[in-house]
Design a protein around this motif. Structure first.
Motif, PDB file in Angstrom:
ATOM      1  N   SER A  40       0.841  -1.187   0.000  1.00 56.95           N
ATOM      2  CA  SER A  40       0.000   0.000   0.000  1.00 56.95           C
ATOM      3  C   SER A  40       0.882   1.244   0.000  1.00 56.95           C
ATOM      4  N   ILE A  41       0.609   2.152  -0.932  1.00 59.48           N
ATOM      5  CA  ILE A  41       1.352   3.404  -1.017  1.00 59.48           C
ATOM      6  C   ILE A  41       0.430   4.534  -0.582  1.00 59.48           C
ATOM      7  N   SER A  42       0.843   5.281   0.425  1.00 57.58           N
ATOM      8  CA  SER A  42       0.101   6.456   0.868  1.00 57.58           C
ATOM      9  C   SER A  42       0.721   7.678   0.219  1.00 57.58           C
ATOM     10  N   ALA A  43       0.022   8.241  -0.761  1.00 58.09           N
ATOM     11  CA  ALA A  43       0.524   9.397  -1.501  1.00 58.09           C
ATOM     12  C   ALA A  43       0.279  10.680  -0.719  1.00 58.09           C
ATOM     13  N   GLU A  44       1.019  11.722  -1.081  1.00 61.10           N
ATOM     14  CA  GLU A  44       0.872  13.016  -0.418  1.00 61.10           C
ATOM     15  C   GLU A  44      -0.119  13.933  -1.133  1.00 61.10           C
ATOM     16  N   SER A  45      -0.587  13.544  -2.318  1.00 61.17           N
ATOM     17  CA  SER A  45      -1.566  14.343  -3.060  1.00 61.17           C
ATOM     18  C   SER A  45      -2.308  13.453  -4.054  1.00 61.17           C
ATOM     19  N   ARG A  46      -3.431  13.932  -4.564  1.00 60.76           N
ATOM     20  CA  ARG A  46      -4.162  13.204  -5.609  1.00 60.76           C
ATOM     21  C   ARG A  46      -3.290  13.065  -6.849  1.00 60.76           C
ATOM     22  N   ALA A  47      -2.555  14.127  -7.179  1.00 60.00           N
ATOM     23  CA  ALA A  47      -1.694  14.094  -8.368  1.00 60.00           C
ATOM     24  C   ALA A  47      -0.610  13.031  -8.219  1.00 60.00           C
ATOM     25  N   GLU A  48       0.006  12.953  -7.034  1.00 57.00           N
ATOM     26  CA  GLU A  48       1.025  11.931  -6.818  1.00 57.00           C
ATOM     27  C   GLU A  48       0.398  10.540  -6.868  1.00 57.00           C
ATOM     28  N   ALA A  49      -0.807  10.394  -6.304  1.00 58.68           N
ATOM     29  CA  ALA A  49      -1.505   9.105  -6.337  1.00 58.68           C
ATOM     30  C   ALA A  49      -1.745   8.673  -7.785  1.00 58.68           C
ATOM     31  N   ASP A  50      -2.221   9.593  -8.618  1.00 59.61           N
ATOM     32  CA  ASP A  50      -2.456   9.279 -10.033  1.00 59.61           C
ATOM     33  C   ASP A  50      -1.156   8.908 -10.742  1.00 59.61           C
ATOM     34  N   GLN A  51      -0.095   9.665 -10.476  1.00 58.10           N
ATOM     35  CA  GLN A  51       1.199   9.395 -11.121  1.00 58.10           C
ATOM     36  C   GLN A  51       1.716   8.005 -10.742  1.00 58.10           C
ATOM     37  N   GLU A  71      -7.497  -3.575 -10.908  1.00 59.00           N
ATOM     38  CA  GLU A  71      -8.605  -4.189 -10.183  1.00 59.00           C
ATOM     39  C   GLU A  71      -9.643  -3.151  -9.784  1.00 59.00           C
ATOM     40  N   VAL A  72      -9.197  -1.987  -9.287  1.00 55.85           N
ATOM     41  CA  VAL A  72     -10.069  -0.871  -8.926  1.00 55.85           C
ATOM     42  C   VAL A  72      -9.394   0.399  -9.431  1.00 55.85           C
ATOM     43  N   PRO A  73      -9.979   1.095 -10.412  1.00 62.05           N
ATOM     44  CA  PRO A  73      -9.370   2.333 -10.883  1.00 62.05           C
ATOM     45  C   PRO A  73      -9.389   3.386  -9.771  1.00 62.05           C
ATOM     46  N   MET A  74      -8.536   4.377  -9.873  1.00 63.60           N
ATOM     47  CA  MET A  74      -8.496   5.440  -8.866  1.00 63.60           C
ATOM     48  C   MET A  74      -9.877   6.083  -8.769  1.00 63.60           C
ATOM     49  N   CYS A  75     -10.396   6.175  -7.530  1.00 66.98           N
ATOM     50  CA  CYS A  75     -11.718   6.738  -7.290  1.00 66.98           C
ATOM     51  C   CYS A  75     -11.817   7.146  -5.823  1.00 66.98           C
ATOM     52  N   ASP A  76     -12.868   7.881  -5.489  1.00 71.50           N
ATOM     53  CA  ASP A  76     -13.117   8.226  -4.096  1.00 71.50           C
ATOM     54  C   ASP A  76     -13.711   7.003  -3.404  1.00 71.50           C
ATOM     55  N   SER A  77     -13.071   6.566  -2.310  1.00 68.68           N
ATOM     56  CA  SER A  77     -13.507   5.357  -1.611  1.00 68.68           C
ATOM     57  C   SER A  77     -14.634   5.665  -0.624  1.00 68.68           C
ATOM     58  N   PRO A  78     -15.364   4.631  -0.195  1.00 69.55           N
ATOM     59  CA  PRO A  78     -16.427   4.840   0.792  1.00 69.55           C
ATOM     60  C   PRO A  78     -15.899   5.325   2.141  1.00 69.55           C
ATOM     61  N   TRP A  79     -14.604   5.123   2.430  1.00 69.18           N
ATOM     62  CA  TRP A  79     -14.053   5.544   3.719  1.00 69.18           C
ATOM     63  C   TRP A  79     -13.373   6.915   3.632  1.00 69.18           C
ATOM     64  N   GLY A  80     -13.515   7.602   2.501  1.00 69.50           N
ATOM     65  CA  GLY A  80     -13.094   8.987   2.419  1.00 69.50           C
ATOM     66  C   GLY A  80     -11.736   9.270   1.808  1.00 69.50           C
ATOM     67  N   SER A  81     -11.084   8.277   1.262  1.00 68.32           N
ATOM     68  CA  SER A  81      -9.790   8.528   0.622  1.00 68.32           C
ATOM     69  C   SER A  81      -9.922   8.358  -0.897  1.00 68.32           C
ATOM     70  N   ASP A 120      -3.249   5.104  -2.370  1.00 61.41           N
ATOM     71  CA  ASP A 120      -4.250   5.785  -1.571  1.00 61.41           C
ATOM     72  C   ASP A 120      -3.776   7.192  -1.236  1.00 61.41           C
ATOM     73  N   PHE A 121      -4.690   8.151  -1.267  1.00 59.35           N
ATOM     74  CA  PHE A 121      -4.433   9.482  -0.751  1.00 59.35           C
ATOM     75  C   PHE A 121      -5.575   9.850   0.184  1.00 59.35           C
ATOM     76  N   ALA A 122      -5.244  10.097   1.449  1.00 62.06           N
ATOM     77  CA  ALA A 122      -6.224  10.521   2.433  1.00 62.06           C
ATOM     78  C   ALA A 122      -6.038  12.012   2.679  1.00 62.06           C
ATOM     79  N   PRO A 123      -6.940  12.864   2.178  1.00 59.74           N
ATOM     80  CA  PRO A 123      -6.754  14.316   2.264  1.00 59.74           C
ATOM     81  C   PRO A 123      -6.544  14.838   3.681  1.00 59.74           C
ATOM     82  N   SER A 124      -7.150  14.221   4.671  1.00 62.27           N
ATOM     83  CA  SER A 124      -7.023  14.710   6.044  1.00 62.27           C
ATOM     84  C   SER A 124      -5.732  14.281   6.718  1.00 62.27           C
ATOM     85  N   ASP A 125      -5.010  13.353   6.102  1.00 64.73           N
ATOM     86  CA  ASP A 125      -3.817  12.809   6.728  1.00 64.73           C
ATOM     87  C   ASP A 125      -2.956  12.210   5.645  1.00 64.73           C
ATOM     88  N   ASN A 126      -1.658  12.413   5.671  1.00 68.74           N
ATOM     89  CA  ASN A 126      -0.754  11.868   4.660  1.00 68.74           C
ATOM     90  C   ASN A 126      -0.565  10.368   4.806  1.00 68.74           C
TER      91      ASN A 126
END
Length: 145
Positions: free
Chosen positions: A87-98, A110-120, A136-142
């Motif tokens: 699991s990679i925790s990205a620091e931004s949506r842009a980094e997550a996409d890259q 398996e699952v394209p990048m999208c907003d998850s039910p748990w908020g990331s 994964d990118f969680a906006p409230s926490d890196n």
């Protein structure tokens, strides 16, 4: 810079395993989401899966250990093969996409990048070498939580 954490799939005993890990490493769970917590019109949960873990997080030092149970309808996890993901925790949506686009090239999404039910912002794939990844990118926490 992105943070890499282990993510483990379980066949219904994630909570038991994570309670054991917590007894060894110490600390407290920062997140526990059960499948029933996500149940709704767009995501139905079988009664026998309702109390299973959808997402559990245990901080260990600067890292986190992440896990979940696989719903019975998806079949059991082969404990000798598809047991864990990176699991990679990205620091931004842009980094997550890259990271997602780069690492998944030539692989199977398996699952394209999208907003998850748990908020990331979340995606999952198997790379061209057969390794399973979560981005994964969680906006409230890196950190992945």
């Amino acid at each position: 810079m992105a943070q890499i954490n282990p993510h483990i799939n379980f066949n219904g005993n994630a909570e038991e395993a994570f309670t054991f890990y917590r007894s060894v490493f110490g600390g407290e769970f920062t997140k526990i989401i059960r499948l029933k917590d996500l149940s709704g019109p767009e995501f139905s949960v079988a009664e026998n899966d309702a109390h299973k873990i959808m997402h559990i997080v245990l901080p260990i030092g600067e890292n986190v250990l992440i896990g979940n149970d696989i719903p019975e309808g998806m079949g059991p996890v082969n404990e000798m093969e598809n047991r864990s993901k990176i699991s990679i925790s990205a620091e931004s949506r842009a980094e997550a996409d890259q990271l997602f686009d780069g690492l998944s090239e030539g692989g199977t999404i398996e699952v394209p990048m999208c907003d998850s039910p748990w908020g990331s912002y979340f995606g999952m794939f198997r790379d061209k070498f057969g390794i399973e990844w979560i981005v994964d990118f969680a906006p409230s926490d890196n950190r992945q939580e």
